[in-house]
Design a protein around this motif. Structure first.
Motif, short mmCIF file in Angstrom:
data_model
loop_
_atom_site.label_atom_id
_atom_site.label_comp_id
_atom_site.label_asym_id
_atom_site.label_seq_id
_atom_site.Cartn_x
_atom_site.Cartn_y
_atom_site.Cartn_z
N ARG A 59 0.83 -1.21 0.00
CA ARG A 59 0.00 0.00 0.00
C ARG A 59 0.86 1.25 0.00
N THR A 60 1.88 1.26 0.84
CA THR A 60 2.77 2.42 0.90
C THR A 60 3.52 2.56 -0.42
N GLN A 61 3.96 1.45 -0.95
CA GLN A 61 4.66 1.44 -2.24
C GLN A 61 3.79 2.06 -3.32
N ALA A 62 2.53 1.67 -3.40
CA ALA A 62 1.61 2.21 -4.40
C ALA A 62 1.35 3.70 -4.17
N ARG A 63 1.21 4.09 -2.93
CA ARG A 63 0.94 5.51 -2.61
C ARG A 63 2.11 6.41 -3.03
N ILE A 64 3.33 5.91 -2.87
CA ILE A 64 4.51 6.69 -3.25
C ILE A 64 4.61 6.77 -4.77
N ALA A 65 4.36 5.68 -5.46
CA ALA A 65 4.57 5.61 -6.90
C ALA A 65 3.42 6.16 -7.73
N ASP A 66 2.20 6.10 -7.23
CA ASP A 66 1.02 6.46 -8.02
C ASP A 66 0.89 7.97 -8.21
N PRO A 67 0.87 8.45 -9.47
CA PRO A 67 0.77 9.89 -9.73
C PRO A 67 -0.52 10.53 -9.20
N ARG A 68 -1.55 9.73 -8.92
CA ARG A 68 -2.79 10.29 -8.39
C ARG A 68 -2.57 10.99 -7.05
N PHE A 69 -1.54 10.57 -6.32
CA PHE A 69 -1.28 11.16 -5.00
C PHE A 69 -0.39 12.40 -5.09
N LYS A 70 0.10 12.71 -6.29
CA LYS A 70 0.86 13.94 -6.57
C LYS A 70 2.02 14.17 -5.61
N LEU A 71 2.72 13.11 -5.24
CA LEU A 71 3.89 13.24 -4.38
C LEU A 71 4.98 13.96 -5.16
N PRO A 72 5.46 15.10 -4.68
CA PRO A 72 6.47 15.85 -5.44
C PRO A 72 7.81 15.11 -5.51
N LYS A 73 8.40 15.18 -6.69
CA LYS A 73 9.74 14.60 -6.91
C LYS A 73 10.60 15.71 -7.49
N THR A 74 11.75 15.95 -6.85
CA THR A 74 12.64 17.02 -7.30
C THR A 74 13.86 16.43 -7.97
N TYR A 75 14.20 16.99 -9.11
CA TYR A 75 15.33 16.54 -9.92
C TYR A 75 16.31 17.68 -10.13
N LEU A 76 17.59 17.34 -10.21
CA LEU A 76 18.61 18.27 -10.66
C LEU A 76 18.99 17.81 -12.05
N ALA A 77 18.82 18.71 -13.02
CA ALA A 77 19.06 18.35 -14.41
C ALA A 77 20.14 19.25 -15.00
N GLN A 78 21.19 18.62 -15.48
CA GLN A 78 22.23 19.35 -16.21
C GLN A 78 21.77 19.33 -17.67
N VAL A 79 21.59 20.52 -18.24
CA VAL A 79 21.04 20.63 -19.59
C VAL A 79 21.98 21.37 -20.52
N GLU A 80 21.78 21.16 -21.81
CA GLU A 80 22.54 21.91 -22.82
C GLU A 80 22.05 23.34 -22.84
N GLY A 81 23.00 24.27 -22.92
CA GLY A 81 22.65 25.68 -22.99
C GLY A 81 22.21 26.23 -21.65
N GLU A 82 21.69 27.46 -21.67
CA GLU A 82 21.17 28.08 -20.45
C GLU A 82 19.74 28.53 -20.73
N PRO A 83 18.77 27.84 -20.13
CA PRO A 83 17.37 28.20 -20.36
C PRO A 83 17.09 29.64 -19.95
N ASP A 84 16.36 30.36 -20.82
CA ASP A 84 15.97 31.72 -20.48
C ASP A 84 14.62 31.68 -19.75
N GLU A 85 14.11 32.84 -19.39
CA GLU A 85 12.86 32.92 -18.65
C GLU A 85 11.69 32.32 -19.43
N THR A 86 11.71 32.42 -20.75
CA THR A 86 10.65 31.85 -21.58
C THR A 86 10.62 30.33 -21.44
#
Length: 180
Positions: A59-86
């Motif tokens: 049950r806990t496993q499903a609650r963590i994984a299921d997008p219906r519960f909208k559990l926030p996941k934070t990522y650090l992403a190294q990307v090409e270029g420098e994204p602007d405000e747009t």
């Protein structure tokens, strides 16, 4: 009481305990975690790194994984270029992918990730700079962060999941785990 394990998955490790593919075996969770009865609550791509939450209760496993519960996941992403405000605003509003619009993300440009070096290192191109984003999403589509950054013109070079809900990578070196 539910048991929880936090694991810092290295690059190039499957987010499961067995490799069902024929041919050359790939590293799996079994090479790092010896805790019978624990299973991953969600997946993390083979070429991504960072926090995986494992638990011993379905049950806990499903609650963590299921997008219906909208559990926030934070990522650090190294990307090409420098994204602007747009580009950042597009991520914040939701990005159109082939299966529809993503939920809005929290997106910000950060100075530096201060992460451990990746093995193997990312490819570096002399003519294209790179930068780091912190993205928080509340759904989990296949390769979602990579697809979102590519959709705004900044392909992901390295992706590290930093947190899932209240749990973070703080104090966890790559390939190590702890019970909480």
């Amino acid at each position: 009481m539910t048991g929880i394990i936090l694991f810092n998955k290295p690059y190039g490790v499957l987010s499961q305990f067995t490799d069902e593919r024929q041919g050359t075996p790939r590293p799996t969770l079994a090479e790092f975690i010896d805790a019978p009865g624990f299973y991953p609550a969600g997946r993390l791509d083979f070429d991504s790194e960072g926090l995986m939450v494992l638990c011993d209760d379905g049950r806990t496993q499903a609650r963590i994984a299921d997008p219906r519960f909208k559990l926030p996941k934070t990522y650090l992403a190294q990307v090409e270029g420098e994204p602007d405000e747009t580009a950042l605003e597009a991520l914040r509003k939701g990005v159109k992918l082939k299966e529809g619009l993503t939920r809005p993300a929290v997106a910000e440009l950060i100075a530096d990730s201060a992460l451990w070096p990746r093995d193997p290192p990312i490819r570096v191109r002399k003519t294209i700079s790179d930068s780091w984003l912190r993205l928080t999403i509340t759904e989990g589509r296949n390769r979602q962060v990579r697809r979102m950054t590519a959709a705004v013109g900044h392909p992901t070079l390295r992706l590290v999941r930093w947190s899932v809900g209240e749990w973070t990578l703080d104090g966890l070196a790559p390939g190590t785990w702890r019970r909480v």
